[in-house]
Design a protein around this motif. Structure first.
Motif, mmCIF file in Angstrom:
data_model
loop_
_atom_site.group_PDB
_atom_site.id
_atom_site.type_symbol
_atom_site.label_atom_id
_atom_site.label_comp_id
_atom_site.label_asym_id
_atom_site.label_seq_id
_atom_site.Cartn_x
_atom_site.Cartn_y
_atom_site.Cartn_z
ATOM 1 N N LEU A 132 0.802 -1.222 0.000
ATOM 2 C CA LEU A 132 0.000 0.000 0.000
ATOM 3 C C LEU A 132 0.835 1.272 0.000
ATOM 4 C CD1 LEU A 132 -2.856 1.386 0.537
ATOM 5 C CD2 LEU A 132 -2.284 1.175 2.979
ATOM 6 N N ALA A 133 1.810 1.352 0.907
ATOM 7 C CA ALA A 133 2.512 2.616 1.161
ATOM 8 C C ALA A 133 3.135 3.251 -0.075
ATOM 9 C CB ALA A 133 3.565 2.407 2.259
ATOM 10 N N PRO A 134 3.803 2.485 -0.968
ATOM 11 C CA PRO A 134 4.410 3.129 -2.139
ATOM 12 C C PRO A 134 3.405 3.705 -3.129
ATOM 13 C CG PRO A 134 5.397 0.964 -1.708
ATOM 14 C CD PRO A 134 4.161 1.058 -0.894
ATOM 15 N N GLN A 135 2.132 3.344 -2.992
ATOM 16 C CA GLN A 135 1.120 3.769 -3.961
ATOM 17 C C GLN A 135 0.325 4.987 -3.509
ATOM 18 O OE1 GLN A 135 -1.209 0.603 -5.904
ATOM 19 N NE2 GLN A 135 -0.139 -0.876 -4.597
ATOM 20 N N VAL A 136 0.584 5.480 -2.282
ATOM 21 C CA VAL A 136 -0.225 6.560 -1.728
ATOM 22 C C VAL A 136 0.655 7.684 -1.205
ATOM 23 C CG1 VAL A 136 -2.125 5.000 -1.150
ATOM 24 C CG2 VAL A 136 -0.343 5.454 0.552
ATOM 25 N N ARG B 250 -3.900 11.142 -2.495
ATOM 26 C CA ARG B 250 -4.170 9.697 -2.497
ATOM 27 C C ARG B 250 -3.884 9.149 -1.092
ATOM 28 N NH1 ARG B 250 -2.257 5.788 -7.290
ATOM 29 N NH2 ARG B 250 -3.978 6.921 -8.253
ATOM 30 N N VAL B 251 -4.929 8.595 -0.460
ATOM 31 C CA VAL B 251 -4.859 8.162 0.933
ATOM 32 C C VAL B 251 -4.894 6.640 0.998
ATOM 33 C CG1 VAL B 251 -5.986 8.249 3.194
ATOM 34 C CG2 VAL B 251 -6.005 10.268 1.698
ATOM 35 N N GLY B 252 -3.974 6.063 1.759
ATOM 36 C CA GLY B 252 -4.002 4.635 2.041
ATOM 37 C C GLY B 252 -4.630 4.399 3.398
ATOM 38 N N LEU B 253 -5.443 3.354 3.502
ATOM 39 C CA LEU B 253 -6.160 3.088 4.744
ATOM 40 C C LEU B 253 -6.005 1.621 5.125
ATOM 41 C CD1 LEU B 253 -8.099 4.113 6.969
ATOM 42 C CD2 LEU B 253 -10.003 3.585 5.422
ATOM 43 N N SER C 111 -0.993 -2.318 15.616
ATOM 44 C CA SER C 111 -1.380 -1.096 14.905
ATOM 45 C C SER C 111 -0.217 -0.115 14.833
ATOM 46 C CB SER C 111 -2.585 -0.439 15.590
ATOM 47 O OG SER C 111 -3.703 -1.292 15.594
ATOM 48 N N ASN C 112 0.487 0.042 15.948
ATOM 49 C CA ASN C 112 1.657 0.924 15.963
ATOM 50 C C ASN C 112 2.728 0.458 14.994
ATOM 51 O OD1 ASN C 112 1.649 3.219 18.044
ATOM 52 N ND2 ASN C 112 0.742 1.543 19.206
ATOM 53 N N ARG C 113 2.887 -0.857 14.878
ATOM 54 C CA ARG C 113 3.895 -1.380 13.941
ATOM 55 C C ARG C 113 3.519 -1.055 12.498
ATOM 56 N NH1 ARG C 113 4.729 -2.149 18.570
ATOM 57 N NH2 ARG C 113 5.426 -0.014 18.222
ATOM 58 N N LEU C 114 2.218 -1.038 12.177
ATOM 59 C CA LEU C 114 1.793 -0.694 10.817
ATOM 60 C C LEU C 114 2.144 0.762 10.487
ATOM 61 C CD1 LEU C 114 -1.715 -2.431 10.649
ATOM 62 C CD2 LEU C 114 0.460 -3.268 9.737
ATOM 63 N N ARG C 115 1.882 1.645 11.447
ATOM 64 C CA ARG C 115 2.226 3.058 11.234
ATOM 65 C C ARG C 115 3.729 3.234 11.058
ATOM 66 N NH1 ARG C 115 4.348 6.349 14.525
ATOM 67 N NH2 ARG C 115 3.866 5.055 16.343
ATOM 68 N N LEU D 137 8.946 3.151 5.150
ATOM 69 C CA LEU D 137 8.912 3.034 3.691
ATOM 70 C C LEU D 137 8.851 4.403 3.005
ATOM 71 C CD1 LEU D 137 6.455 0.008 3.459
ATOM 72 C CD2 LEU D 137 8.904 -0.010 2.923
ATOM 73 N N GLY D 138 8.849 5.479 3.800
ATOM 74 C CA GLY D 138 8.903 6.832 3.244
ATOM 75 C C GLY D 138 7.569 7.507 3.058
ATOM 76 N N THR D 139 6.491 6.935 3.601
ATOM 77 C CA THR D 139 5.164 7.519 3.456
ATOM 78 C C THR D 139 4.692 8.050 4.810
ATOM 79 O OG1 THR D 139 4.643 5.914 1.737
ATOM 80 C CG2 THR D 139 2.791 7.112 2.691
ATOM 81 N N PRO D 140 4.287 9.309 4.899
ATOM 82 C CA PRO D 140 3.762 9.819 6.167
ATOM 83 C C PRO D 140 2.594 8.946 6.627
ATOM 84 C CG PRO D 140 4.037 11.599 4.573
ATOM 85 C CD PRO D 140 4.242 10.329 3.819
ATOM 86 N N ALA D 141 2.513 8.693 7.931
ATOM 87 C CA ALA D 141 1.471 7.804 8.442
ATOM 88 C C ALA D 141 0.970 8.305 9.787
ATOM 89 C CB ALA D 141 2.006 6.381 8.567
#
Length: 332
Positions: A221-225, A272-275, A239-243, A249-253
């Motif tokens: 997900l992260a590289p696409q958003v 573009r938002v990833g959820l 959940s914290n590990r996902l953030r 990976l370089g995507t604000p979360a």
């Protein structure tokens, strides 16, 4: 005349929401919540639960409204009450105290955590010491380390490995908290193996399938958003590990406990938002976040392909395996 822009809209209109797959509840969380709900139907309120059944504010508050009482000390449970152990598991000392107090006990420990407990007990009888990779103070870590009175050493990072007071390196095994970052755990495990080449690893890795799958989905997900939103409570390890993974990976979360926590400034110039959602976050919260994102201007929601999870865990004896509707009807 110019119409003022609503203050809860980002400066740049949203274009698309991408949904990670899989996300949200895992089989262990589903099972734990159902144990509490079935106990409430069968025995009536109150039902006592040691620690939050899972680390999610919405779930805990919902069960409180239904009659569950969450406690940390067994002294707070009246004699003869029904007690449920949370999905994180408990130490041998807690099990023994609960039995001695005569409670009716149902164990909602995730079977994948129980697997770690069984492995620790088995290898301890064979003379092994243990290194546990995990976070100090997390109830799962306390439960696993509490399976033994000594000979198990917690390491939280690579630096801790060098300080582990192992005295039997030829009889040493490693176990892992089930909700860790896969990448972080691999780095620490490499340090353990470098210092203790004879260390025994689990036959199957301890990090659970759901944690692995949700982290793999974030990697897709992260590289696409432009930004990732994680639905989960602050106390939720997975959940914290996902953030953290998305940020690595370089995507604000950002993590939200509920839709109203979503801040418009997080989405500024990020159309573009990833959820995604942690394994203890119910889908109703994800849908509420989607509704808020649509109100903030998103024009499309797209589900990414991913692993379809089909694992189910059996319920404890005494609570039945009928559907919840059938079970409730039978008890009414």
């Amino acid at each position: 005349m110019t119409t003022a822009r609503p203050t809860d809209l980002p400066e740049t209109p949203l274009s698309e929401v991408l949904l990670a797959e899989p996300r949200g509840f895992c089989a262990g969380v589903d099972r734990a919540i159902e144990i509490v709900e079935r106990a409430l139907v069968r025995f009536g309120a109150p039902i006592y639960v040691r620690h939050e059944i899972v680390h999610n504010t919405y779930v805990v508050n919902d069960l409180k409204q239904k009659g569950a009482i969450f406690i940390e000390e067994l002294a707070d449970v009246p004699p003869g009450a029904t007690l449920i152990f949370s999905a994180h598991g408990v130490s041998k000392a807690v099990q023994q105290e609960a039995a001695a107090r005569g409670f009716q006990i149902f164990d909602a420990t995730c079977p994948l955590v129980t697997k770690v407990h069984v492995e620790v007990a088995k290898l301890s009888r064979e003379g092994y010491q243990f290194i546990m990779i995990g976070h100090k103070g997390h109830p799962e870590v306390e439960g696993t380390m509490g399976q033994l009175s000594d000979g198990i050493f917690l390491v939280e990072d690579v630096a801790d490995v060098a300080r582990a007071p192992v005295t039997r390196p030829e009889q040493l095994a490693v176990v892992t908290q089930t909700t860790l970052s896969v990448d972080d755990a691999a780095e620490i495990l490499a340090a353990v193996k470098a210092r203790f080449p004879l260390v025994r690893e689990p036959k199957q890795q301890d990090i659970c399938y759901a944690t692995q799958n949700r982290q793999d989905a974030v990697k897709v997900l992260a590289p696409q958003v432009d930004v990732v939103i994680v639905v989960g409570s602050p106390t939720s390890s997975n959940s914290n590990r996902l953030r953290e993974l998305a940020e690595r990976l370089g995507t604000p979360a950002y993590m939200v406990d509920a839709a109203e926590d979503l801040q418009p400034e997080w989405l500024a110039d990020r159309p573009r938002v990833g959820l995604t959602a942690g394994a203890s976050a119910p889908d109703v919260l994800v849908q509420a976040v989607i509704t808020r994102l649509k109100a903030m201007g998103s024009v499309a929601v797209r589900r990414l392909p991913g692993v379809q999870e089909t694992i189910e865990f059996p319920l404890p004896m005494g609570l039945g395996n009928k559907s919840m509707a059938e079970f409730a009807a039978q008890r009414s």
